[in-house]
Scaffold this active site. Structure first.
Site, PDB file in Angstrom:
ATOM      1  N   SER A  34       2.469 -15.939 -35.297  1.00 33.30           N
ATOM      2  CA  SER A  34       1.041 -15.975 -35.716  1.00 33.30           C
ATOM      3  C   SER A  34       1.492 -14.128 -36.626  1.00 33.30           C
ATOM      4  O   SER A  34       1.488 -13.053 -35.835  1.00 33.30           O
ATOM      5  CB  SER A  34       0.080 -16.398 -35.058  1.00 33.30           C
ATOM      6  OG  SER A  34       0.788 -17.259 -34.627  1.00 33.30           O
TER       7      SER A  34
HETATM    8  N1  SAH Z   1       1.600 -18.789 -29.931  1.00 35.60           N
HETATM    9  C1  SAH Z   1       2.774 -18.623 -31.113  1.00 35.60           C
HETATM   10  C2  SAH Z   1       3.342 -18.404 -32.424  1.00 35.60           C
HETATM   11  C3  SAH Z   1       3.405 -20.103 -32.054  1.00 35.60           C
HETATM   12  S1  SAH Z   1       4.302 -21.225 -33.865  1.00 35.60           S
HETATM   13  C4  SAH Z   1       2.937 -16.600 -30.861  1.00 35.60           C
HETATM   14  O1  SAH Z   1       2.088 -16.166 -30.408  1.00 35.60           O
HETATM   15  O2  SAH Z   1       4.723 -16.143 -31.254  1.00 35.60           O
HETATM   16  C5  SAH Z   1       3.924 -23.046 -33.112  1.00 35.60           C
HETATM   17  C6  SAH Z   1       4.484 -22.836 -31.698  1.00 35.60           C
HETATM   18  O3  SAH Z   1       4.355 -24.279 -31.363  1.00 35.60           O
HETATM   19  C7  SAH Z   1       5.912 -23.795 -32.089  1.00 35.60           C
HETATM   20  O4  SAH Z   1       6.805 -22.704 -31.256  1.00 35.60           O
HETATM   21  C8  SAH Z   1       6.531 -24.777 -31.651  1.00 35.60           C
HETATM   22  O5  SAH Z   1       7.610 -25.343 -30.552  1.00 35.60           O
HETATM   23  C9  SAH Z   1       5.309 -24.847 -30.799  1.00 35.60           C
HETATM   24  N2  SAH Z   1       5.000 -26.078 -30.802  1.00 35.60           N
HETATM   25  C10 SAH Z   1       4.739 -27.731 -32.392  1.00 35.60           C
HETATM   26  N3  SAH Z   1       3.914 -28.464 -31.382  1.00 35.60           N
HETATM   27  C11 SAH Z   1       3.835 -28.364 -30.263  1.00 35.60           C
HETATM   28  C12 SAH Z   1       4.012 -29.547 -28.481  1.00 35.60           C
HETATM   29  N4  SAH Z   1       4.025 -30.699 -29.285  1.00 35.60           N
HETATM   30  N5  SAH Z   1       4.283 -28.828 -27.945  1.00 35.60           N
HETATM   31  C13 SAH Z   1       4.107 -27.545 -28.107  1.00 35.60           C
HETATM   32  N6  SAH Z   1       4.593 -26.445 -28.345  1.00 35.60           N
HETATM   33  C14 SAH Z   1       4.677 -27.382 -30.232  1.00 35.60           C
END
Ligand code: SAH
Length: 219
Positions: A67
């Site tokens: 992000s």
């Molecule tokens: N917080 C992260 C950025 C997140 S991007 C950082 O600091 O880098 C969103 C993430 O959510 C992705 O890695 C994706 O794989 C995850 N995601 C999406 N759906 C999900 C689910 N149902 N359970 C767990 N993770 C999930």
């Protein structure tokens, strides 16, 4: 470049990073200190690493994104974390957001549906000596019933509605921050407060996140 010049460069880069956070509304001193301490460069690998200090989201493995720093700051600020809090993050991604949370909370639980991202984030946590984060591979839309309830929950992928199981795993007085909206359309960052009587909702701002997807990924 000699050592002095390298240090000077780093200090200037850091100053610009903090300035851009402040100018986008990250004003909480504790959040700024946490973001000053945790090097975003450690979470961005390869081609994009030289852009780690820009206020922009960047690609990470598995087609996901780290992000934008100011959004990380604003979400962390909205959580108003107290030092004894146990925090759950859905969407480990690079691990950067979890690392920021770990500076402010007693313990952070983070979960991602991509095993590879969890493994790489764990390595980064170890290399930075961040020992109060536990990372899990799994479907975060069910939360972590074994560790519930939580003081704070942060969802870093967009859901159509705040997931019911996560609402149920929030303590009374607890806060959840979650981007809500249809995939790729405009999403709104929502702050949910659990009270004795139910839930109160506050809209914070519009954001754009990758979608929350059900089930565990293949890698
Ligand atoms: N917080 C992260 C950025 C997140 S991007 C950082 O600091 O880098 C969103 C993430 O959510 C992705 O890695 C994706 O794989 C995850 N995601 C999406 N759906 C999900 C689910 N149902 N359970 C767990 N993770 C999930």
């Amino acid at each position: 470049m000699n050592d002095d010049a390298v240090e000077h460069d780093k200090a200037e880069r850091q100053m610009r990073f903090l300035y851009s956070l402040r100018s986008r509304g990250v004003t909480d001193g504790r959040v700024l200190t946490a973001m000053e301490k945790v090097d975003r460069g450690a979470f961005v690998k390869g081609l994009f690493s030289e852009r780690a200090y820009e206020d922009t989201p960047l690609p990470i493995a598995c087609g996901q994104t780290i992000s934008q720093p100011s959004v990380v700051g604003l979400m962390t600020q909205a959580l108003a974390i107290a030092p004894r809090d146990r925090v759950l993050e859905i969407g480990t991604g690079s691990g950067y957001q979890a690392a920021i949370l770990s500076q402010l909370a007693r313990r952070v639980y983070t979960i991602d549906r991509h095993r590879r991202l969890v493994r790489e984030a764990e390595e980064t946590f170890r290399s930075l000596n961040l020992s109060n984060i536990t990372a899990f591979a799994g479907d975060g839309s069910h939360g972590l019933p074994d560790q519930a309830p939580f003081d704070r929950i942060l969802v870093t992928a967009a859901a159509e509605d705040p997931p019911g199981p996560l609402m149920a795993q929030l303590k009374i007085g607890g806060i959840m921050v979650v981007p809500v909206g249809q995939t790729d359309a405009v999403q709104t960052l929502i702050k949910v407060l659990r009270t004795e009587d139910g839930f109160e909702y506050e809209e914070l701002r519009s954001v754009r996140f990758v979608p929350l997807i059900e089930g565990v990924a293949t890698e």
